[in-house]
Motif scaffolding. Structure first.
Motif, PDB file in Angstrom:
ATOM      1  N   THR A  52       0.699  -1.105   0.119  1.00 51.72           N
ATOM      2  CA  THR A  52      -0.059   0.026   0.004  1.00 51.72           C
ATOM      3  C   THR A  52       0.924   1.200  -0.142  1.00 51.72           C
ATOM      4  O   THR A  52       1.990   1.001   0.793  1.00 51.72           O
ATOM      5  CB  THR A  52      -1.142   0.066   1.229  1.00 51.72           C
ATOM      6  OG1 THR A  52      -0.274   0.060   2.303  1.00 51.72           O
ATOM      7  CG2 THR A  52      -1.940  -1.130   1.140  1.00 51.72           C
ATOM      8  N   TYR A  54      -0.017   5.412   0.769  1.00 51.26           N
ATOM      9  CA  TYR A  54      -0.886   6.061   1.555  1.00 51.26           C
ATOM     10  C   TYR A  54      -0.692   7.474   1.933  1.00 51.26           C
ATOM     11  O   TYR A  54       0.697   7.510   2.587  1.00 51.26           O
ATOM     12  CB  TYR A  54      -1.579   5.231   2.806  1.00 51.26           C
ATOM     13  CG  TYR A  54      -2.257   5.937   3.561  1.00 51.26           C
ATOM     14  CD1 TYR A  54      -3.774   5.967   2.859  1.00 51.26           C
ATOM     15  CD2 TYR A  54      -2.364   6.489   4.788  1.00 51.26           C
ATOM     16  CE1 TYR A  54      -4.905   6.665   3.737  1.00 51.26           C
ATOM     17  CE2 TYR A  54      -3.525   7.335   5.668  1.00 51.26           C
ATOM     18  CZ  TYR A  54      -4.595   7.120   5.073  1.00 51.26           C
ATOM     19  OH  TYR A  54      -5.842   7.925   5.685  1.00 51.26           O
ATOM     20  N   TRP A  65      -5.412   7.232  -1.031  1.00 54.57           N
ATOM     21  CA  TRP A  65      -4.781   5.867  -1.206  1.00 54.57           C
ATOM     22  C   TRP A  65      -4.234   6.048  -2.569  1.00 54.57           C
ATOM     23  O   TRP A  65      -5.044   6.186  -3.507  1.00 54.57           O
ATOM     24  CB  TRP A  65      -5.520   4.663  -1.155  1.00 54.57           C
ATOM     25  CG  TRP A  65      -6.238   4.414   0.052  1.00 54.57           C
ATOM     26  CD1 TRP A  65      -7.294   4.667   0.615  1.00 54.57           C
ATOM     27  CD2 TRP A  65      -5.447   3.522   1.040  1.00 54.57           C
ATOM     28  NE1 TRP A  65      -7.596   3.909   2.130  1.00 54.57           N
ATOM     29  CE2 TRP A  65      -6.210   3.389   2.206  1.00 54.57           C
ATOM     30  CE3 TRP A  65      -4.196   2.701   1.117  1.00 54.57           C
ATOM     31  CZ2 TRP A  65      -5.922   2.784   3.413  1.00 54.57           C
ATOM     32  CZ3 TRP A  65      -3.923   2.260   2.132  1.00 54.57           C
ATOM     33  CH2 TRP A  65      -4.751   2.035   3.301  1.00 54.57           C
ATOM     34  N   TRP A  67      -1.774   3.607  -4.104  1.00 55.33           N
ATOM     35  CA  TRP A  67      -1.557   2.478  -4.720  1.00 55.33           C
ATOM     36  C   TRP A  67      -1.879   1.083  -3.517  1.00 55.33           C
ATOM     37  O   TRP A  67      -1.442   1.156  -2.642  1.00 55.33           O
ATOM     38  CB  TRP A  67      -0.052   2.273  -4.951  1.00 55.33           C
ATOM     39  CG  TRP A  67       0.118   1.311  -6.231  1.00 55.33           C
ATOM     40  CD1 TRP A  67      -0.637   0.711  -7.043  1.00 55.33           C
ATOM     41  CD2 TRP A  67       1.410   0.881  -6.431  1.00 55.33           C
ATOM     42  NE1 TRP A  67       0.070  -0.227  -7.785  1.00 55.33           N
ATOM     43  CE2 TRP A  67       1.622  -0.145  -7.491  1.00 55.33           C
ATOM     44  CE3 TRP A  67       2.764   1.143  -5.839  1.00 55.33           C
ATOM     45  CZ2 TRP A  67       2.439  -0.807  -8.032  1.00 55.33           C
ATOM     46  CZ3 TRP A  67       4.031   0.292  -6.368  1.00 55.33           C
ATOM     47  CH2 TRP A  67       3.891  -0.519  -7.385  1.00 55.33           C
ATOM     48  N   VAL A  68      -2.372   0.178  -4.026  1.00 52.32           N
ATOM     49  CA  VAL A  68      -2.821  -0.853  -3.367  1.00 52.32           C
ATOM     50  C   VAL A  68      -2.503  -2.303  -4.407  1.00 52.32           C
ATOM     51  O   VAL A  68      -3.232  -2.286  -5.381  1.00 52.32           O
ATOM     52  CB  VAL A  68      -4.248  -0.891  -2.769  1.00 52.32           C
ATOM     53  CG1 VAL A  68      -4.730  -2.239  -1.908  1.00 52.32           C
ATOM     54  CG2 VAL A  68      -4.622   0.186  -1.956  1.00 52.32           C
ATOM     55  N   GLN A  97      -4.183  -5.234  -8.884  1.00 52.73           N
ATOM     56  CA  GLN A  97      -4.111  -3.894  -8.167  1.00 52.73           C
ATOM     57  C   GLN A  97      -5.801  -3.492  -7.921  1.00 52.73           C
ATOM     58  O   GLN A  97      -6.632  -4.125  -8.589  1.00 52.73           O
ATOM     59  CB  GLN A  97      -3.568  -2.627  -9.242  1.00 52.73           C
ATOM     60  CG  GLN A  97      -2.319  -2.991  -9.612  1.00 52.73           C
ATOM     61  CD  GLN A  97      -1.543  -1.959 -10.417  1.00 52.73           C
ATOM     62  OE1 GLN A  97      -0.874  -1.144 -10.301  1.00 52.73           O
ATOM     63  NE2 GLN A  97      -1.981  -2.042 -11.821  1.00 52.73           N
ATOM     64  N   ILE A 100      -8.049   2.784  -6.589  1.00 54.83           N
ATOM     65  CA  ILE A 100      -7.480   3.794  -5.638  1.00 54.83           C
ATOM     66  C   ILE A 100      -8.067   5.022  -5.556  1.00 54.83           C
ATOM     67  O   ILE A 100      -9.402   5.039  -6.260  1.00 54.83           O
ATOM     68  CB  ILE A 100      -6.098   3.975  -5.893  1.00 54.83           C
ATOM     69  CG1 ILE A 100      -5.834   4.586  -7.286  1.00 54.83           C
ATOM     70  CG2 ILE A 100      -5.062   2.997  -5.515  1.00 54.83           C
ATOM     71  CD1 ILE A 100      -4.557   5.475  -7.491  1.00 54.83           C
ATOM     72  N   ASP A 101      -7.950   5.876  -4.886  1.00 50.55           N
ATOM     73  CA  ASP A 101      -8.805   6.964  -4.643  1.00 50.55           C
ATOM     74  C   ASP A 101      -8.855   7.958  -5.859  1.00 50.55           C
ATOM     75  O   ASP A 101      -9.827   8.928  -5.997  1.00 50.55           O
ATOM     76  CB  ASP A 101      -8.298   7.898  -3.413  1.00 50.55           C
ATOM     77  CG  ASP A 101      -8.912   7.287  -2.158  1.00 50.55           C
ATOM     78  OD1 ASP A 101      -9.766   6.499  -2.319  1.00 50.55           O
ATOM     79  OD2 ASP A 101      -7.990   7.501  -1.157  1.00 50.55           O
ATOM     80  N   ASN A 105      -7.514   1.302 -11.138  1.00 50.56           N
ATOM     81  CA  ASN A 105      -6.820   0.402 -10.524  1.00 50.56           C
ATOM     82  C   ASN A 105      -5.398   0.520 -11.119  1.00 50.56           C
ATOM     83  O   ASN A 105      -5.194   0.441 -12.389  1.00 50.56           O
ATOM     84  CB  ASN A 105      -7.237  -0.956 -10.774  1.00 50.56           C
ATOM     85  CG  ASN A 105      -8.434  -1.581 -10.635  1.00 50.56           C
ATOM     86  OD1 ASN A 105      -9.246  -0.348 -10.599  1.00 50.56           O
ATOM     87  ND2 ASN A 105      -8.929  -2.501 -10.210  1.00 50.56           N
ATOM     88  N   THR A 140     -13.074  -1.030  -2.895  1.00 52.17           N
ATOM     89  CA  THR A 140     -12.534   0.318  -2.524  1.00 52.17           C
ATOM     90  C   THR A 140     -11.203  -0.302  -1.848  1.00 52.17           C
ATOM     91  O   THR A 140     -10.944  -1.155  -1.271  1.00 52.17           O
ATOM     92  CB  THR A 140     -13.227   1.040  -1.486  1.00 52.17           C
ATOM     93  OG1 THR A 140     -13.510   0.363  -0.506  1.00 52.17           O
ATOM     94  CG2 THR A 140     -14.559   1.255  -2.165  1.00 52.17           C
ATOM     95  N   ALA A 141     -10.417   0.853  -1.838  1.00 51.37           N
ATOM     96  CA  ALA A 141      -8.963   0.603  -1.198  1.00 51.37           C
ATOM     97  C   ALA A 141      -9.322   0.608   0.431  1.00 51.37           C
ATOM     98  O   ALA A 141      -8.528  -0.134   1.101  1.00 51.37           O
ATOM     99  CB  ALA A 141      -8.007   2.064  -1.497  1.00 51.37           C
TER     100      ALA A 141
END
Length: 166
Positions: A52, A54, A65, A67-68, A97, A100-101, A105, A140-141
């Protein structure tokens, strides 16, 4: 047992992040490419990893966020530059992926409001006790973060900074 640690040849902990990692939206003009990341010393029992990125300083009331990545196989110990490409083609096999916000992805680079004090960007790799996280494609993230934290046996982080002039 060695210490679980996360490093980047592109970003130094506590230092300013290079502009090339900046997003290319909302007036930001970076390359929107994710940095290379490497980790080592994961504990015994690690079955997969999640990563992650953040920003707790984003003026949203809930951070941002950037990257996840989930379902990184336990054999993987690094992500190459631009692994966060929206196509997903640069990720290790099996990894995925999460949205993210920014609403997509993939890697979403830094883009703090102009003139804000530099924001903190927390890069974290999580060693997980499960082979994979089964979360919806449109998760969602925040949901991914919940599932990641529920399955984390260890984590390693570093924080770097980024700001834009007024």
């Amino acid at each position: 047992m060695s210490e679980f640690k996360l490093e980047s040849p592109d970003i130094r902990p506590g230092a300013m992040i290079d502009q090339r990692f900046e997003a290319n939206v909302f007036g930001c003009t970076g390359e929107n490419r994710s940095p290379a990341l490497k980790w080592s010393g994961a504990p015994a029992g690690t079955k997969s990893f999640a990563l992650t990125v953040y920003d707790p300083d984003a003026p949203t009331g809930s951070g941002w966020w950037h990257w996840v990545v989930i379902n990184l196989p336990a054999s993987v110990t690094e992500l190459k530059p631009d692994a966060g490409n929206h196509s997903g083609a640069n990720l290790p096999s099996g990894a995925r992926q999460v949205r993210i916000d920014y609403g997509f992805n993939g890697w979403g680079g830094m883009c703090p409001p102009p003139g804000d004090k530099p924001h903190r960007y927390v890069f974290t790799v999580h060693a997980l006790k499960t082979d994979r996280l089964d979360i919806p494609e449109d998760a969602t993230a925040a949901l991914a973060g919940f599932m990641i934290n529920a399955n984390t046996i260890a984590k390693a982080s570093f924080t770097a900074l980024y700001g834009r002039p007024a």
